[in-house]
Design a protein around this motif. Structure first.
Motif, PDB file in Angstrom:
ATOM      1  N   LEU A 400      18.813  21.635 -13.648  1.00 27.67           N
ATOM      2  CA  LEU A 400      19.029  22.921 -14.316  1.00 27.67           C
ATOM      3  C   LEU A 400      17.981  23.943 -13.892  1.00 27.67           C
ATOM      4  CD1 LEU A 400      19.947  21.680 -17.903  1.00 27.67           C
ATOM      5  CD2 LEU A 400      21.407  23.081 -16.433  1.00 27.67           C
ATOM      6  N   LEU A 401      16.741  23.504 -13.689  1.00 29.38           N
ATOM      7  CA  LEU A 401      15.699  24.422 -13.226  1.00 29.38           C
ATOM      8  C   LEU A 401      16.002  24.967 -11.834  1.00 29.38           C
ATOM      9  CD1 LEU A 401      12.485  22.553 -14.443  1.00 29.38           C
ATOM     10  CD2 LEU A 401      13.248  24.817 -15.170  1.00 29.38           C
ATOM     11  N   ALA A 402      16.782  24.220 -11.054  1.00 27.94           N
ATOM     12  CA  ALA A 402      17.152  24.679  -9.710  1.00 27.94           C
ATOM     13  C   ALA A 402      18.352  25.609  -9.730  1.00 27.94           C
ATOM     14  CB  ALA A 402      17.445  23.473  -8.816  1.00 27.94           C
ATOM     15  N   GLY A 403      18.813  26.008 -10.913  1.00 31.50           N
ATOM     16  CA  GLY A 403      19.975  26.880 -10.998  1.00 31.50           C
ATOM     17  C   GLY A 403      19.771  28.236 -10.353  1.00 31.50           C
ATOM     18  N   TRP A 404      18.516  28.660 -10.158  1.00 31.91           N
ATOM     19  CA  TRP A 404      18.271  29.956  -9.527  1.00 31.91           C
ATOM     20  C   TRP A 404      18.742  29.979  -8.075  1.00 31.91           C
ATOM     21  CZ3 TRP A 404      15.236  30.074  -5.171  1.00 31.91           C
ATOM     22  CH2 TRP A 404      14.430  28.957  -4.943  1.00 31.91           C
ATOM     23  N   ARG A 405      18.994  28.795  -7.500  1.00 33.38           N
ATOM     24  CA  ARG A 405      19.441  28.750  -6.107  1.00 33.38           C
ATOM     25  C   ARG A 405      20.912  29.123  -5.951  1.00 33.38           C
ATOM     26  NH1 ARG A 405      16.792  23.780  -2.752  1.00 33.38           N
ATOM     27  NH2 ARG A 405      14.610  24.247  -3.181  1.00 33.38           N
ATOM     28  N   LEU A 406      21.651  29.133  -7.032  1.00 35.07           N
ATOM     29  CA  LEU A 406      23.048  29.550  -6.953  1.00 35.07           C
ATOM     30  C   LEU A 406      23.120  31.023  -6.559  1.00 35.07           C
ATOM     31  CD1 LEU A 406      24.311  27.756 -10.180  1.00 35.07           C
ATOM     32  CD2 LEU A 406      24.797  27.085  -7.817  1.00 35.07           C
ATOM     33  N   GLY A 407      24.048  31.344  -5.706  1.00 37.87           N
ATOM     34  CA  GLY A 407      24.059  32.675  -5.099  1.00 37.87           C
ATOM     35  C   GLY A 407      24.378  33.795  -6.066  1.00 37.87           C
TER      36      GLY A 407
END
Length: 665
Positions: A400-407
């Motif tokens: 969930l913390l890696a959600g910022w990688r979604l475009g």
């Protein structure tokens, strides 16, 4: 291997048939439950061996099945992972039932065999056959104590939800065009058919898994069923439903589907996690509390599957593997510790004579082995390191913390909101598990039956210690478990990804944080030893004894030999802060204080409760439709003979027209 698994399914069927003539015999329970235990162990060994040494490449074609094609069995990485969970849960629950009174001997092997058949299916017909047989067998087990009105109502609601799941999954597989899984992967659905498959699959599998808003059956059915049945339903059956969801939406429909497919799963998963965890803090029945905890954990698994879809759609293979690994690991972890906790709840009910939290207390002295097993299961459910629940939830929060990688910014905001809500659900779950252990095992007994509680038999103790030990092992070696699940992860998100594993540690991608459970366990052990040494050094040689503080209450009268219950925390009292902060919004919580008039010696009364309107929302229109249909059907009784014959003739003509249309396509 597939032939051996098919023989195991056949043996379960023979055990169900043998249970009919054996009914009433003193060895009936030992034969049926013992046989189920052996077959479940075989399932677990076959799945473990397949994941470790190689899975069968070709499916097994059975010599029977529907007219258009024979039934077929197969085992890949995804089905082997869930079959391993089913086998381990089946061993523990069958052992627990082996030491008790024989009940539901016909339905129990059918229940196990149907779940295994659904997991091993290589075509849609076989999967649906196993799924529906699982629903009917579990309904029969829920309805065992049908003399009680509450149990009958729970069984009826459960049957309605099972029928809803069937009504959604049947057209869902019909829209796929073919039944064979390999053919579906070669030609996945597109356009409106794909959207319909997503909606029907999510409702059909989500209803059986207990996703919000189709979760109302779960807190009712689990208390109605015997404890070993509740353990297998919560530990394994809900995971079979999640397997169907993952198989259908991530595997069969393939990577051609857009990434937004993950949004409905993310939203429903987070809603289930928060609502289930909050309800677990407000419930006062041990089995209902655990059932609500199942809603929370099912939601966390679905969050992982939704994130895997989002990351896969954005071509982020490593992050998709992280989310899929979190979902599979949490499904296994929850299956083990929830099986354990329902068995613990059964042991408590048998020994202390109640499931009510306010009727228990002090059982750690009377049932130390059960208390140890409960502490392990509750610690894992609370997400405490180094147990299995922490490892899987750590992976999920990292994804969930890696959600910022979604475009897209909308997807990033959705992932950020899901992160905050999932973290709140995890914290609420920890509070609920602490409340469970404190009220049940600590303090003083609140009833004579609780004061006289004793441990259950040796088989039941072994049945509880088995999943407890596996929970500890899975928490210490989650990396090895994910290596075994590697083929299943690749099947969900792509053939080129690797599990999020770095040696014996879990990794959240290159250059990101890692979790080394063995090092954490060592540090926790050293800290506890240091604390023990400091306490021993600072404490006097001889312990001082004094009166217990009663929280401001006067000493209880002589007739209250267990102490005044009012001087101990109550279930409603511990839940009051959360009920006031969050319950009013999500669960329509209410509190009412009744004060007697001046001069009246009666005490004041505080009445508190809540209503799960979200769970009842889908049932209200369904009940209205049912009543309307019943009223229309009732009118048929007044038809004349001519009218009845005309209705039959019209139905026959309609069916013939339908057959002619289908053959002309």
């Amino acid at each position: 291997m597939l032939t051996a698994l098919a023989l195991g399914l056949a043996l379960l069927g023979l055990l169900a048939l043998a249970a009919l003539p054996l009914a009433g015999h003193r060895l009936a329970g030992r034969i049926v439950h013992g046989g189920c235990c052996v077959v479940s162990a075989g399932f677990a060994l076959a799945a473990l061996g397949g994941m470790a040494f190689g899975l069968p490449e070709e499916p097994l074609r059975l010599p029977f099945g529907p007219a258009w094609a024979g039934m077929s069995l197969a085992m890949d990485g995804l089905s082997a992972w869930f079959l391993l969970l089913l086998g381990l849960a089946g061993v523990a629950t069958s052992l627990f039932a082996l030491g008790g009174a024989p009940r539901g001997l016909v339905a129990w092997p059918i229940f196990l065999g149907a779940m295994a058949l659904a997991l091993l299916a290589a075509d849609g017909f076989t999967l649906l056959l196993g799924f529906e047989a699982m629903s009917l067998a579990s309904w029969a087990l829920v309805a065992l104590d049908h003399r009680e009105a509450g149990n009958r109502a729970a069984a009826r609601l459960y049957l309605i939800v099972a029928a809803l799941a069937a009504a959604c999954l049947l057209p869902c597989f019909g829209l796929l065009g073919v039944m064979d899984f390999a053919a579906i992967r070669a030609a996945p659905p597109e356009g409106w058919r794909a959207v319909a498959v997503l909606a029907l699959g999510l409702v059909g599998a989500g209803a059986k898994a207990g996703l919000v808003p189709l979760h109302a059956w779960l807190p009712l059915a689990h208390p109605a069923a015997p404890s070993h049945v509740s353990a297998l339903m919560s530990g394994a059956m809900t995971k079979v439903a999640l397997y169907v969801m993952a198989r259908l939406l991530l595997d069969l429909c393939g990577p051609v589907q857009p990434g937004w497919w993950g949004l409905p799963l993310l939203v429903l998963g987070v809603a289930s996690a928060v609502l289930g965890a909050l309800r677990a803090n407000l419930e006062e029945d041990t089995k209902v509390l655990l059932a609500c905890s199942t809603i929370e954990n099912v939601g966390l698994v679905v969050v992982g599957l939704g994130l895997a879809l989002l990351f896969r759609g954005a071509d982020l293979g490593a992050m998709a593997a992280l989310a899929a690994g979190a979902a599979l690991l949490h499904a296994m972890a929850h299956g083990l510790f929830k099986t354990l906790l329902f068995l613990v709840a059964g042991a408590i009910q048998h020994a202390a004579g109640s499931r009510r939290l306010d009727r228990l207390g002090g059982l750690i002295h009377a049932m130390p082995r059960t208390a140890l097993a409960a502490a392990i299961g509750l610690g894992a459910a609370a997400g405490l390191p180094p147990l299995s629940g922490f490892a899987s939830e750590w992976l999920l929060l990292q994804s969930l913390l890696a959600g910022w990688r979604l475009g897209e910014i909308g997807l990033q905001m959705a992932a950020a909101a899901a992160l905050a809500l999932a973290a709140m659900a995890v914290a609420l779950a920890a509070a609920a598990m602490l409340r469970f252990f404190g009220l049940v095992f600590l303090g003083r007994p609140r009833s004579p039956r609780g004061a006289g509680a004793r441990e259950m038999g040796r088989l039941q103790i072994v049945a509880m210690l088995l999943p407890a030990g596996l929970t500890v092992l899975l928490g210490l070696f989650p990396a090895l478990a994910l290596e075994l699940a590697g083929e299943g992860i690749r099947q969900l998100v792509g053939p080129m990804v690797r599990p999020p594993v770095i040696g014996l540690a879990l990794g959240a991608g290159e250059g990101h944080s890692t979790y080394a459970p063995l090092a954490v366990a060592l540090l926790i052990g050293l800290a506890l030893m240091l604390l023990w040494a400091v306490v021993r050094w600072r404490s006097p040689a001889i312990a001082d004894r004094g009166p217990v503080w009663n929280g401001g209450f006067i000493d209880p009268p002589a007739e209250l030999i267990f102490g005044d219950p009012l001087s101990q925390p109550s279930a409603a009292g511990m839940a009051q802060p959360l009920r006031r902060m969050l319950g009013g919004t999500l669960l329509a919580a209410r509190e009412r204080v009744t004060l007697p008039p001046p001069g009246d010696p009666r005490p004041a009364r505080l009445e508190a409760g809540f209503e799960d309107r979200i769970g009842m929302a889908p049932l209200t229109p369904a009940a209205r439709i049912r009543d309307a249909m019943a009223a229309q059907v009732e009118r048929l009784r007044s038809l004349t003979i001519r009218g009845s014959l005309s209705l039959v003739f019209a139905t026959l003509v309609g069916l013939l027209a339908l057959v002619a249309w289908l053959e002309g396509r």
